[in-house]
Design an enzyme around this catalytic site. Sequence first.
Site, PDB file in Angstrom:
ATOM      1  N   SER A 140       0.868  -1.190   0.000  1.00  0.00           N
ATOM      2  CA  SER A 140       0.000   0.000   0.000  1.00  0.00           C
ATOM      3  C   SER A 140       0.894   1.226   0.000  1.00  0.00           C
ATOM      4  O   SER A 140       2.068   1.147   0.418  1.00  0.00           O
ATOM      5  CB  SER A 140      -0.862  -0.001   1.267  1.00  0.00           C
ATOM      6  N   TYR A 153      -1.542  -1.124  10.536  1.00  0.00           N
ATOM      7  CA  TYR A 153      -1.684  -1.310   9.085  1.00  0.00           C
ATOM      8  C   TYR A 153      -0.414  -0.816   8.389  1.00  0.00           C
ATOM      9  O   TYR A 153       0.142  -1.504   7.526  1.00  0.00           O
ATOM     10  CB  TYR A 153      -2.918  -0.554   8.576  1.00  0.00           C
TER      11      TYR A 153
HETATM   12  N1  LIG Z   1      -8.816  -0.561  -0.984  1.00  0.00           N
HETATM   13  C1  LIG Z   1      -7.760   0.226  -0.887  1.00  0.00           C
HETATM   14  O1  LIG Z   1      -7.886   1.452  -0.944  1.00  0.00           O
HETATM   15  C2  LIG Z   1      -6.386  -0.355  -0.733  1.00  0.00           C
HETATM   16  C3  LIG Z   1      -5.300   0.509  -0.796  1.00  0.00           C
HETATM   17  C4  LIG Z   1      -4.010   0.005  -0.647  1.00  0.00           C
HETATM   18  C5  LIG Z   1      -3.825  -1.350  -0.452  1.00  0.00           C
HETATM   19  N2  LIG Z   1      -4.906  -2.173  -0.394  1.00  0.00           N
HETATM   20  C6  LIG Z   1      -4.645  -3.583  -0.163  1.00  0.00           C
HETATM   21  O2  LIG Z   1      -5.229  -4.328  -1.200  1.00  0.00           O
HETATM   22  C7  LIG Z   1      -5.548  -5.639  -0.728  1.00  0.00           C
HETATM   23  C8  LIG Z   1      -6.973  -5.959  -1.087  1.00  0.00           C
HETATM   24  O3  LIG Z   1      -7.808  -5.027  -0.430  1.00  0.00           O
HETATM   25  P1  LIG Z   1      -9.259  -4.654  -0.990  1.00  0.00           P
HETATM   26  O4  LIG Z   1      -9.349  -3.196  -1.043  1.00  0.00           O
HETATM   27  O5  LIG Z   1      -9.536  -5.471  -2.178  1.00  0.00           O
HETATM   28  O6  LIG Z   1     -10.136  -5.111   0.271  1.00  0.00           O
HETATM   29  P2  LIG Z   1     -11.405  -6.060   0.392  1.00  0.00           P
HETATM   30  O7  LIG Z   1     -12.382  -5.740  -0.662  1.00  0.00           O
HETATM   31  O8  LIG Z   1     -11.805  -5.963   1.823  1.00  0.00           O
HETATM   32  O9  LIG Z   1     -10.801  -7.509   0.085  1.00  0.00           O
HETATM   33  C9  LIG Z   1      -9.897  -8.111   0.961  1.00  0.00           C
HETATM   34  C10 LIG Z   1      -9.686  -9.527   0.525  1.00  0.00           C
HETATM   35  O10 LIG Z   1      -8.753 -10.150   1.411  1.00  0.00           O
HETATM   36  C11 LIG Z   1      -9.353 -11.331   1.955  1.00  0.00           C
HETATM   37  N3  LIG Z   1      -8.895 -11.561   3.307  1.00  0.00           N
HETATM   38  C12 LIG Z   1      -8.864 -10.698   4.344  1.00  0.00           C
HETATM   39  N4  LIG Z   1      -8.410 -11.296   5.434  1.00  0.00           N
HETATM   40  C13 LIG Z   1      -8.150 -12.573   5.090  1.00  0.00           C
HETATM   41  C14 LIG Z   1      -7.660 -13.696   5.799  1.00  0.00           C
HETATM   42  N5  LIG Z   1      -7.354 -13.619   7.099  1.00  0.00           N
HETATM   43  N6  LIG Z   1      -7.515 -14.845   5.128  1.00  0.00           N
HETATM   44  C15 LIG Z   1      -7.829 -14.947   3.819  1.00  0.00           C
HETATM   45  N7  LIG Z   1      -8.305 -13.923   3.098  1.00  0.00           N
HETATM   46  C16 LIG Z   1      -8.457 -12.745   3.732  1.00  0.00           C
HETATM   47  C17 LIG Z   1     -10.840 -11.053   1.924  1.00  0.00           C
HETATM   48  O11 LIG Z   1     -11.538 -12.257   2.029  1.00  0.00           O
HETATM   49  P3  LIG Z   1     -13.089 -12.312   2.530  1.00  0.00           P
HETATM   50  O12 LIG Z   1     -13.735 -11.060   1.990  1.00  0.00           O
HETATM   51  O13 LIG Z   1     -13.565 -13.561   1.886  1.00  0.00           O
HETATM   52  O14 LIG Z   1     -13.059 -12.340   4.004  1.00  0.00           O
HETATM   53  C18 LIG Z   1     -10.972 -10.353   0.594  1.00  0.00           C
HETATM   54  O15 LIG Z   1     -10.963 -11.296  -0.447  1.00  0.00           O
HETATM   55  C19 LIG Z   1      -5.289  -5.618   0.785  1.00  0.00           C
HETATM   56  O16 LIG Z   1      -4.047  -6.213   1.039  1.00  0.00           O
HETATM   57  C20 LIG Z   1      -5.252  -4.138   1.101  1.00  0.00           C
HETATM   58  O17 LIG Z   1      -4.500  -3.851   2.245  1.00  0.00           O
HETATM   59  C21 LIG Z   1      -6.177  -1.725  -0.532  1.00  0.00           C
END
Ligand SMILES: NC(=O)c1ccc[n+]([C@@H]2O[C@H](COP(=O)([O-])OP(=O)(O)OC[C@H]3O[C@@H](n4cnc5c(N)ncnc54)[C@H](OP(=O)(O)O)[C@@H]3O)[C@@H](O)[C@H]2O)c1
Length: 277
Positions: A140, A153
């Site tokens: 991130s 985080y």
């Molecule tokens: N959204 C942003 O603005 C942003 C910015 C920078 C970085 N990121 C990073 O991008 C990645 C994806 O985030 P996102 O925005 O797509 O969030 P999201 O929509 O909440 O998706 C998160 C994903 O990770 C899975 N997950 C979470 N905890 C888990 C665990 N303990 N074991 C297995 N799977 C797990 C979730 O599974 P379930 O839903 O099935 O529980 C879901 O598939 C993350 O690493 C996040 O930190 C996001």
Amino acid sequence: MSVRRIAITGASSGIGSALAVLYAAPGVTLGLMGRDPGRLRQVAAECAAQGAQVELLACDVRDRERLQDWLRDFAARSPIDLLIASAGISGGIRAGERTESGAQTRQLVAINLLGVVDTMEAVLPAMLAQGRGRIGIVSSVAGYRGLPYSPGYSASKAGIRAYGEAMRAQLRPLGIRISVICPGFVDTPMTDRFLGDHPFLVSAPRAAALIRRGLDAGRARIAFPGLLALGLRLTDLMPAWIGDRILRHFHFEILPSPGMEDTARPPAVAAPEQAAE
Ligand SMILES: NC(=O)c1ccc[n+]([C@@H]2O[C@H](COP(=O)([O-])OP(=O)(O)OC[C@H]3O[C@@H](n4cnc5c(N)ncnc54)[C@H](OP(=O)(O)O)[C@@H]3O)[C@@H](O)[C@H]2O)c1
């Protein structure tokens, strides 16, 4: 680059699911992993409708044995061309509290940092045996500079960024290309739990397209949007007190991710006069 066998963690939602759908095509086999079986099946159906073969694992990345057995089996049947480790949770200092609980910080590190380490450990032997493979690690922009409202985080994302960069340099001569992915705000359920402004917000499909383009080009680091990434890198380069002062101006509350266990704050510290009694 021809990528025909792809494993994606965090594929049941947000960036991971958008990547799964983007890569889904005839001749492609996707190994999709996440926790929620219902949402995983929905993503799988969409990918299958586009002609991809799909295999699923509903599991927590902290269940190391199950995760690694599944990944090893997926890799053993045919070499994985691309692994994308996107599973992650968010968390921050709750409204009205001054610090983040250690319980929450430990979960953030266990999932966002150690979960990715365990994911990579399972696929690397097969990639090394083949002398080729690509890995995208989702960190991130919060990995560039510790953010006052989300210490755990930030730590988890800085940790996985450093781990990914170290592994990238180490494994490149052995045929493994690693890209560290540093997104800013992406419109996903995670960002919905982030109460505050979302500057330079990009959609999940757009984020997936940027990530794929970066992976195809073999870029060492895929950071977007450029201005936000640059801003955070600059706050790290400037004197710490200036960076701290700038970042303190931003106030966000991050609601805990689903499944976040005990986020209770640490016991209150007694005031000096009470402690003396
Ligand atoms: N959204 C942003 O603005 C942003 C910015 C920078 C970085 N990121 C990073 O991008 C990645 C994806 O985030 P996102 O925005 O797509 O969030 P999201 O929509 O909440 O998706 C998160 C994903 O990770 C899975 N997950 C979470 N905890 C888990 C665990 N303990 N074991 C297995 N799977 C797990 C979730 O599974 P379930 O839903 O099935 O529980 C879901 O598939 C993350 O690493 C996040 O930190 C996001």
